[in-house]
Design an enzyme around this catalytic site. Structure first.
Site, PDB file in Angstrom:
ATOM      1  N   SER A 302      16.641  -6.954   0.900  1.00  0.00           N
ATOM      2  CA  SER A 302      16.290  -5.540   0.906  1.00  0.00           C
ATOM      3  C   SER A 302      17.062  -4.806   1.985  1.00  0.00           C
ATOM      4  O   SER A 302      17.385  -5.373   3.038  1.00  0.00           O
ATOM      5  CB  SER A 302      14.787  -5.355   1.151  1.00  0.00           C
ATOM      6  N   ASP A 303      17.371  -3.545   1.717  1.00  0.00           N
ATOM      7  CA  ASP A 303      17.807  -2.696   2.816  1.00  0.00           C
ATOM      8  C   ASP A 303      16.606  -2.514   3.748  1.00  0.00           C
ATOM      9  O   ASP A 303      15.464  -2.788   3.380  1.00  0.00           O
ATOM     10  CB  ASP A 303      18.326  -1.355   2.290  1.00  0.00           C
TER      11      ASP A 303
END
Length: 1008
Positions: A302-303
């Site tokens: 994930s960012d």
């Protein structure tokens, strides 16, 4: 990634910087209060269909050995250890911008994730490399590989496991897009051709490359609702990028396919929504497109704060949560103990967690981290040698910075790329300069130093002094920054002649005029900056507000040209700027685009301006009048306070040069354009079909989902161990209670599984393979060579120089007039000729068919060859009946200029057009159509379409996954250290060669 190195808990934190007379921030606030959103989106809302279960990695391609090691390792792990491997420990929990938990029992350290795509963020004694957009301007795969290898080496030697780069999202749909400069070009082919060797370079150095941001993250405005709230917008959901199926495949997914085929170990999912489902929660893009169709074998990360749920995101394909906490510095996590609970209570099947862990460790072994590991020797949060070990809290003081110098001789490569990426846009004989001009004026703030220091603005969040990189998390600290003022002054003084004076205040108008009116030559420096959305500079909230030069650059040029008839303009910018106010001014005698060249900026521009090197760069984007672009930033939320702003990609495939061609608009400087100090002609087009196997859709099924090791169902085994000295806010996999409901602290705990788990999401039975899939990057048949394109390039001038031969293909109705499908940068000596050869793959001459959900080869595509997207003198047709049609024209117009004498020689050059090793040349026979023209969809199964070009409404009942999004119901060995040489002959003009340290050598020894 976002946020500067400041401990801030609020997700709405933004940095506002004002250094010039633009709109004041209190005025921006008033404007946004009056118009925080509109509710005029006509609908219907675009829709992303559910795709489950999440595919389990099989070790396909050349991943089998890495998977064998990963499976053996994961088989030894406990449930808590598997969770630790997949969950970040929290923002500022360890020394890197992201770390997962360690597994000390088996000797595995806390894996370190670190920015950025152009160097190491938050570290000393590192290099500041040219931005990705400059690599694109070189049109040179070898330089892309060399830069990747150098960056990977620095990350490795600082103790980084995963470099958070390179970038192919944003692709560059909108010229004002804030982070376009981190990537390569708004053309999927050029981006794919340069991201592949970049990845291979990084990973050859023993570091995992994390390609980002997946997908359609094309603007900064509204990418995160909390960030937008910080700017005064009254919204609650992040924006949705809405795209049709064909555009997704032919534009935005294309370079990710090249990244996967190149072996990228990780891919980062994005903040934005895609067709109204969040990027890290989107089962269609992650499970289906990435892991199934592209057969991605690595892990999805994930960012930072892009995760929106626990169970939902895990089942939708997310493999690693970064930085681990739901919001920075809260100590709460969607995973961590909640992931432990979800496996114990059966909500998430063991095989899904096992697959997450195997994918992470497979990437680790794939790049040789087990052999290349260096303990982390820097700290992202301080330059102090001794500091708190866990910066988020007042923890024990320890040795956190060893101040290791990892730069090697990378400055030479940085200068080489800076030179090779410089694009000469106009030259009326003014360049090259001799250094013996009687009076040289250096004008503009962009020529000088940042008065705060090169690193004086956190994450480069200002536009003070010369611009050498944009702002945001995609940056690195400069070890030094050679300014144009310094380098030009030294060059002139070194010749022993002439006077040189600089005025580096754009608003010191009387001093500027007084200096310029005496000058033999005035070199004016202007810039345009942008960056990530958590920083706003002069009202530019990441994205640019317009395409004009900053700091009143147009007025600066007008002031100088009013008194000086020999004005050379140098542009440092993040992309296109509108030069229409002055580019045709007769007193502007030369224009140079230098982009974002990194720490050697001044030296690189001097090499070009003073003829030490012949410019050979080409624009990787179109430069036009602002009003002529057809794509723009969505600047006002359009879907009410509680709906996601809707950003419809209604232009489809028509971005950048494709749009200008289709709309018959003449740009100022076209995509692929660039002049030289010499002249070239191109002739003798030969198009040769190559025998290829018929395209075969992939069929069959996967194996059943495997599990590794066993799960101890005794909840007592997961209570916090008594011997752990717990660090506040640190994310652990352990539970506070044997009561799972109490341990979860979730008021919805106990909800029936069918209420939030989509049908099929936990299915472990064998799954059907996708016809367009079958190997990393997609169906292997797409990468077979179906034709070669050959031409002759002659240097008709008096100095050795580089020409970039470009091949475009016309794919017929429903497609842009032409698309880039081949290129090579060739060095040719004066009077010599070289042979250009490009191999076209089946993918290069195919289009996406939304009915069959597969690629269809185009019959008789038109082939164009030349030196830019608007200078294509050679045209022919690739005939499926064999042979080659005669070219319609056989020579190009010459480029006029002057240059100092140099020498070199010419030789044949072959091109590998897909970034992978090619089969040997076959005999000339008719080219086969895909599957002999038959549709490719499985006969028994209807194929879902992402969209038909219009935003789609759900066509079936929807149920909620726990991410809050509506879902439809559904039944090597590292190369030797490189040394720079300037090459001659028909090879890359600015080489970085030594032994095997080239991209071609990598592909011949390690590619799948």
């Amino acid at each position: 990634m976002w946020l500067a190195n400041t401990a801030v808990a609020a997700a709405s934190f933004v940095i506002l910087v004002s250094a010039t007379p633009f709109e004041r921030f209190e005025n921006i606030g008033k404007r946004q209060t009056l118009e925080p959103f509109t509710d005029d989106y006509p609908g219907p809302l675009a829709y992303s269909p559910p795709k489950y279960p999440s595919p389990w990695g099989a070790g396909s391609g050349n991943w089998s050995s890495a998977y064998d090691k990963a499976r053996e390792f994961v088989s030894q792990l406990t449930l808590a250890e598997k969770v630790n491997l997949t969950t970040g420990v929290g923002w500022q929990g360890e020394q890197c911008v992201g770390n997962v938990g360690a597994i000390p029992r088996l000797g595995l350290h806390a894996l370190c994730m670190q920015d950025s795509p152009l160097g190491i963020r938050f570290a000393d004694y590192v290099s500041a490399f040219p931005a990705g957009i400059n690599v694109a301007a070189t049109w040179d795969r070898n330089l892309a590989y060399a830069r990747g290898y150098a960056m990977g080496s620095e990350h490795r030697d600082k103790g980084v496991d995963v470099q958070l780069g390179p970038v192919c999202g944003p692709l560059g749909r909108i010229p004002e897009g804030g982070r376009n400069w981190e990537g390569f070009a708004p053309d999927p082919y050029l981006t794919g051709q340069l991201i592949a060797p970049t990845i291979q370079g990084i990973q050859s150095a023993g570091v995992i490359a994390c390609t980002k941001h997946f997908i359609l993250n094309e603007q900064e405005h509204f990418r995160q609702a909390p960030e937008a709230i910080g700017y005064g917008y009254n919204i609650t959901e992040s924006s949705s990028s809405n795209v049709d199926d064909k555009t997704m495949h032919e534009l935005y997914l294309w370079p990710f396919a090249d990244a996967v085929r190149a072996g990228t170990g990780a891919i980062m999912c994005s903040y934005n929504q895609i067709n109204n489902s969040y990027g890290c929660s989107n089962s269609y893009t992650q499970n289906y497109l990435l892991k199934q169709e592209l057969d991605f074998q690595g892990f999805i990360m994930s960012d930072w704060q892009a995760q929106h749920s626990g169970v939902g995101d895990a089942l939708a394909g997310l493999d690693m949560s970064m930085p681990g906490d739901t919001l920075f510095l809260t100590g709460d996590s969607y995973w961590g103990p909640n992931l432990t609970i979800a496996v114990l209570n059966g909500t998430i099947p063991q095989y899904r967690l096992d697959d997450m862990a195997v994918r992470i460790m497979a990437a680790y072994y794939y790049v040789g981290r087990d052999a290349a590991h260096v303990p982390t020797n820097f700290d992202s949060w301080t330059r102090d040698t001794y500091a708190p070990i866990h910066a988020a809290v007042e923890s024990q003081i320890g040795l956190v910075n060893l101040h290791v110098d990892v730069r090697d001789d990378h400055a030479t490569l940085i200068r080489t790329i800076g030179v090779a990426s410089t694009v000469l846009l106009k030259n009326n004989g003014a360049l090259p300069l001799s250094g013996r001009e009687k009076w040289t004026a250096i004008i503009g703030a962009d020529a000088g130093s940042n008065t705060y220091g090169a690193n004086g603005c956190p994450d480069r969040g200002c536009d003070n002094g010369t611009l050498a990189m944009g702002w945001g998390s995609g940056t690195a600290d400069f070890p030094y920054l050679v300014t144009p003022e310094l380098a030009i002054t030294y060059e002139i003084l070194n010749t022993g002649r002439g006077e040189v004076f600089a005025v580096t205040d754009n608003y010191a108008e009387s001093q500027i005029v007084a200096t310029a009116e005496q000058a033999s030559v005035s070199i004016v420096f202007i810039n345009a900056d942008s960056g990530e959305g958590f920083i706003s500079v002069d009202g530019n909230e990441g994205d640019r507000r317009n395409l004009t030069a900053w700091l009143d650059g147009d007025r600066l040029i007008q002031n100088v040209t009013s008194v000086c008839n020999n004005t050379v303009v140098v542009i440092h910018s993040v992309g296109a700027i509108d030069v229409s106010a002055w580019n045709e001014n007769e007193n502007v005698t030369a224009i140079v685009w230098a982009g974002l060249p990194g720490q050697e900026s001044g030296n690189a521009i001097v090499d070009v301006l003073y003829g030490k090197a012949n410019p050979g760069g080409k624009l990787p984007f179109t430069m036009a009048r602002s009003e002529d672009y057809n794509t723009h930033i969505l600047t006002v939320p359009n879907n009410g306070q509680f709906g996601a702003p809707q950003d419809d990609f209604t232009e489809g495939l028509l971005i950048d040069y494709r749009a200008f061609d289709a709309l018959d608009i003449t740009p100022i400087y076209e995509f692929g354009f660039g002049l030289s100090y010499t002249t070239f002609s191109i002739s003798d087009l030969v198009i040769t079909p190559v025998s290829a196997n018929p395209y075969t859709p992939t069929t069959g099924q996967t194996e059943a989902a495997p599990t590794y090791g066993s799960v101890d169902t005794n909840v007592n085994a997961y209570l916090f161990p008594s011997n752990i000295d717990r660090v506040p806010l640190y994310i652990y996999p352990y539970l506070n209670s044997t009561d799972l409901a109490a341990a979860s602290a979730e008021e919805d705990y106990g909800m029936p599984t069918e209420d939030y788990t989509p049908p099929g999401a936990t299915d472990a039975t064998p799954q059907p393979l996708v016809p367009a899939g079958g190997a990393p990057g997609g169906n292997p048949g797409l990468y077979e060579t179906v034709a070669t394109v050959q031409a002759t390039v002659q240097n008709t001038g008096s100095v050795v120089g580089d020409e970039v031969i470009q091949v475009y293909v016309g794919l017929g109705d429903g497609e842009p007039p032409k698309v880039l499908r081949g290129f090579e940068r060739i060095t040719v000596a004066p009077g010599a000729s070289a042979t250009f050869v490009c191999e076209l793959t089946r993918r290069d001459v195919s289009v996406w068919d939304t009915t069959s959900q597969n690629w269809i080869q185009v019959e008789n595509p038109t082939i164009y060859v030349g030196s830019s997207s608007r200078n294509l003198p050679l045209t022919g047709t690739l005939s499926i009946s064999g042979g080659s049609s005669p070219p319609q024209q056989s020579s190009s117009s010459a480029v006029q200029s002057s240059a100092p004498a140099a020498s070199g020689s010419g030789a044949p050059v072959s091109q590998i057009s897909d970034g992978q090793p090619q089969a040997g040349t076959s005999t000339v026979v008719p080219v086969s159509q895909i599957s002999d023209g038959q549709l490719q969809a499985p006969a028994a199964t209807a194929v879902s379409q992402l969209s038909d070009g219009q935003p789609q409404a759900p066509t079936a009942a929807v149920s909620q996954i726990s991410d809050g999004q509506p879902q439809a119901s559904a039944t090597s060995t590292s190369p030797a250290t490189a040394q720079p040489v300037q090459s001659s002959g028909a090879t890359s003009g600015w080489g970085w060669y030594n032994g095997q340290a080239t991209w071609q050598a990598w592909t011949s020894t390690k590619a799948s």
